[in-house]
Every structure is written in C-alpha cells, then in structure tokens.
Scaffold this motif. Sequence first.
Motif, PDB file in Angstrom:
ATOM      1  N   UNK A   1     -38.719   8.795  38.787  1.00 23.57           N
ATOM      2  CA  UNK A   1     -39.832   8.449  39.688  1.00 23.57           C
ATOM      3  C   UNK A   1     -39.399   7.588  40.876  1.00 23.57           C
ATOM      4  N   UNK A   2     -38.224   6.942  40.787  1.00 20.52           N
ATOM      5  CA  UNK A   2     -37.821   5.996  41.837  1.00 20.52           C
ATOM      6  C   UNK A   2     -36.534   6.389  42.556  1.00 20.52           C
ATOM      7  N   UNK A   3     -35.989   7.562  42.241  1.00 19.91           N
ATOM      8  CA  UNK A   3     -34.774   7.994  42.921  1.00 19.91           C
ATOM      9  C   UNK A   3     -33.548   7.193  42.522  1.00 19.91           C
ATOM     10  N   UNK A   4     -33.512   6.716  41.274  1.00 21.08           N
ATOM     11  CA  UNK A   4     -32.373   5.950  40.771  1.00 21.08           C
ATOM     12  C   UNK A   4     -31.714   6.709  39.626  1.00 21.08           C
ATOM     13  N   UNK A   5     -30.591   6.185  39.142  1.00 15.57           N
ATOM     14  CA  UNK A   5     -29.870   6.783  38.024  1.00 15.57           C
ATOM     15  C   UNK A   5     -30.153   5.955  36.768  1.00 15.57           C
TER      16      UNK A   5
ATOM     17  N   UNK B   1     -28.095   2.444  41.189  1.00 12.72           N
ATOM     18  CA  UNK B   1     -28.306   3.318  42.350  1.00 12.72           C
ATOM     19  C   UNK B   1     -27.439   4.559  42.330  1.00 12.72           C
ATOM     20  N   UNK B   2     -26.312   4.480  41.641  1.00 15.16           N
ATOM     21  CA  UNK B   2     -25.403   5.629  41.589  1.00 15.16           C
ATOM     22  C   UNK B   2     -24.949   5.856  40.150  1.00 15.16           C
ATOM     23  N   UNK B   3     -24.405   7.038  39.903  1.00 18.30           N
ATOM     24  CA  UNK B   3     -23.874   7.363  38.578  1.00 18.30           C
ATOM     25  C   UNK B   3     -22.743   6.402  38.220  1.00 18.30           C
ATOM     26  N   UNK B   4     -21.889   6.117  39.194  1.00 17.87           N
ATOM     27  CA  UNK B   4     -20.765   5.211  38.922  1.00 17.87           C
ATOM     28  C   UNK B   4     -21.252   3.804  38.599  1.00 17.87           C
ATOM     29  N   UNK B   5     -22.256   3.320  39.319  1.00 22.34           N
ATOM     30  CA  UNK B   5     -22.810   1.992  39.031  1.00 22.34           C
ATOM     31  C   UNK B   5     -23.376   1.930  37.609  1.00 22.34           C
ATOM     32  N   UNK B   6     -24.089   2.985  37.214  1.00 19.20           N
ATOM     33  CA  UNK B   6     -24.658   3.035  35.864  1.00 19.20           C
ATOM     34  C   UNK B   6     -23.546   3.003  34.821  1.00 19.20           C
ATOM     35  N   UNK B   7     -22.434   3.671  35.125  1.00 24.89           N
ATOM     36  CA  UNK B   7     -21.285   3.700  34.211  1.00 24.89           C
ATOM     37  C   UNK B   7     -20.638   2.320  34.097  1.00 24.89           C
TER      38      UNK B   7
ATOM     39  N   UNK C   1     -30.560  11.928  36.907  1.00 25.61           N
ATOM     40  CA  UNK C   1     -29.875  11.821  38.196  1.00 25.61           C
ATOM     41  C   UNK C   1     -30.834  12.280  39.291  1.00 25.61           C
ATOM     42  N   UNK C   2     -31.027  11.481  40.358  1.00 26.04           N
ATOM     43  CA  UNK C   2     -31.926  11.927  41.437  1.00 26.04           C
ATOM     44  C   UNK C   2     -31.351  13.154  42.133  1.00 26.04           C
ATOM     45  N   UNK C   3     -32.187  14.182  42.296  1.00 27.82           N
ATOM     46  CA  UNK C   3     -31.648  15.461  42.774  1.00 27.82           C
ATOM     47  C   UNK C   3     -32.423  16.060  43.934  1.00 27.82           C
TER      48      UNK C   3
END
Length: 490
Positions: free
Chosen positions: A189-193, A222-228, A444-446
């Motif tokens: 809903x917020x364009x985040x990961x 904000x990004x896949x890498x940040x979430x990792x 993942x925002x797509x």
Amino acid sequence: MSELTSLTLKTALEGLDAKRFSAAELTQAHIEALEAARALNAYVLETPDKAMDMARASDARRASGDAGRLDGAPLGVKDLFCTEGVRSTACSRIIGDFIPQYESTVTAKLWRDGAVMLGKLNMDEFAMGSSNESSAFGPVVNPWRADGGNTKLTPGGSSGGSATAVAAQLCLGATATDTGGSIRQPASFTGTVGIKPTYGRCSRWGVVAFASSLDQAGSIARTVEDAAILLTSMSGHDPKDSTSLPVETPDFASFVGKSVKGLRIGVPKEYRVDGMPAEIDALWEQGIAWLKDAGCEIVEVSLPHTKYALPAYYIVAPAEASSNLARYDGMRYGLRVEGDNLTETYEKTRAAGFGEEVKRRILIGTYVLSAGYYDAYYLKALKVRRRISEDFDAAFERVDALLTPTAPSAAFSLGERSDDPVAMYLNDIFTVTVNLAGLPGMSVPAGVDAKGLPLGLQLIGRALDEGTLFSIGAALEKAAGFTGKPQKWW
C-alpha cells in the motif's frame, strides 16, 4: 538537511563510512522530518533525546574504528516490540503507560549493531487489523494520495506506522511484524519493501503476542537491499524463545544482485480469484514477464487448499489471541477499572481497555475453543493448516519460489471498510497462507494503479530460503524500476 532523509539505508551507511556526514546530523534530520509529519500519525512516541544520545555514541564508535553494521542508522520501532525504559503499549489502552525493564531480542540486536531509535511506531491494536484504524492512538495516514484527490488513505495494517514512516522518509527502515500479512500488505500500500521471514528466523521474545504460532518479526525498508541489511541484524537464534530456530544467519544482502537465470518460478492458479481488479492481474502478468526476461522459467502450480486458508486463519489466530490476551486483566499492570468484586473488575477493565476489533477476535477465539465447538472449528482449522503446508511442500518440489499479487487492491480510504469486518479480512487473502505454513514472503513495489497508487508483487519461498527471495526480489525491483514517492502534502 532534508536530503539526508531521502537516502536509502545502504547509501546512508556508506555516507557515514565516508564521513560525508555524522550520525548526529543524520539523526537530527530525521527528528526534524518526523516532527514536521505528525499529521501522518506514524509515531505514537518520539524519543529525540535518546536518539541523539545513541547517534553521538555511534559517532564515537566510528571515530575509534569500532562501528557496527548499522552504526548511526536512524530506525523506527513498531510499538509491539518492548524497549527498555521506553513506553511500549501495542497501541492498546489496556496496557496503559507500561515501561518495560527489558529489551526485545530483535531490537537488542539492532542496538548491538549500532542502530539509532527514533521512536515507537503506530499499529493496529495488538496487531489485529488490516488498515491501522484499530489503534488506541488513532489511525495512521498513508503519505500517498490518489491522483487529483485529497482523501486520506489507509497505509494498511497492522504495521501501518512502520510502512508510512519508511515511505514518508521519517526513518531509514523499521521493524514490523506479520501474523497474516501485516508486513507485506502495508508495504504494498505504501510502495515499500516488506519481508516476513521464516517462522522462527527472528526471535519473538519481548514482542507482545497476538497469535504465537503465526507471529513473526521482519523489516520494512525502501529497497530490497535495505530490507536484507535490516533482516540480517534482526535474525538469529535466541534461547529465550522456544520457537527460535538454531540456524546460522546468512548475510542476506549478499544475495541481492545474484543472477536468477534458471530459477523456476511457480504461479499458483488458485490465486486468480473472482472479482480481482484487472490492474492487479495485469501487474501479475507483467511480473511474470519480467522474471521470464531475467531468465526464470515460469511453471503453473496448484495450491488446492488455498480457498480454505482465510477461514482457517480466522479461527486459529483468534483462538490463540483469546488465550494470549487473557493476561490483560487489570491485576498486575496497565489499565484497571474497579468493580464491586473481582469478576466485575475483570469485566470492566477488559471492556474499557480493549478496542472493538480486539474484542471481536477474543469472542471468536473463545467461541471456537469452547466445549462442543473445539472439534468442529479449531481442530478442523489445524487440519486445514496442515494441508496448506503440504500444498506448499508439493509445489516447492517443482519450483524455487512463487509469484503472486500481495493484496487484492491498492490502498483504500480510511473508514471505507471499518463497518464490514469480512471485507476487511479479505485484504489478507493472498498473504495468510504464508503464515499458516511458516514460510518466508516478501512484497516488492512493482507499479501503480489507475489512480497513481502503489501496488506490490509477493514472492513466497521455501522455509529458510530468504536468500533466493532477495535475489528474485532484486531482479523484480530492477525490472519494475519503481521510483515513485508520495507527493508531500503533510
């Protein structure tokens, strides 16, 4: 200093390493941003003094060459995590102004690695909700708005505060929890990961319980890498949690950027539900095409018990909630409303302390566990849960991961579904299966819908195979090229 809040977690850590700015400067920029964004109601408690103390300590560690993997990174903490000396309420009146004398294992790991706490984030009461409207502190407002509109939208739930804070650049990342989709749906809903790891990957010790066999901590970024990066710090075996898995934690960020060529991606036919908006289906097809282009092989799979997942979930989760929430009785801490006798004190305390959604789930849970109904409801739901898990086992004999939509719609208006609990529960239709089976899932925002609101795609992986999800998630992220940000109106 606003440019500092627009950094990703990775670029912020690189900037700190290169001494382009200090942790104190980075933290001060975020404190100013969240103070200016109180209209979003993302934070229920701000801790600026504590944050600055932690930032200055981080700068001292960097100066002495003793920096941790997250040193100086300002984060938000969902109010479900107990934080030593800092009020922790699960956004419920019944817990009152409880100040823990201990730290949750997950947040302790973040502080061990040098992260900075900006404050406690809003959420649905006891994590029960899909719109962040059941909080005792009022609803969180999604920073996104539909094109040409000014209607306030939900950020999703229960981790709505976490998702809004990340999307609105009020922290570099946030802790969150997921019992039936409460990380992945707000991320969509917020364009985040949002990543919900395997059940047992992150300790539940010090996290206020909703449904103990389903709850799992994870990260929103904000990004896949940040979430990792965040999940690596949050994970690890904890002897204080009997469900914590005694396994090594890989460096999840190392999987980002790996080739996905040759991976087999399953597309479950049961997720093509009646009435699904055309743009959700179109985004799903686009996601399939992107992964094909990246060298993945697409395989249709069947998860035949999917249609029973939502009713099974809404038996198992309330049953566990009714048991877990029995401890809130006004006797030891939190709210207490005096009655003429012990029973009346219990009744008045719980009537005043619990919100409507929590009461609804306690009543459902108590009913399905009661004599005469236990076999018909709870026991049957556990059998369905086993079948759902077996469906995934069979699918993962053929594929490496599954691709589905995250949610059946984009963000909807606050108040739009609050009078219809069943319509609200349907938000979880694509996510609850993952919790019932204890598997990792990521949103993942797509893309965006016709109104310019973000939409996410969900990846589901084998147990303890978050690494593959991060590789595929990064490939999806790259192909989608999603760079949308909410236009600042607050």
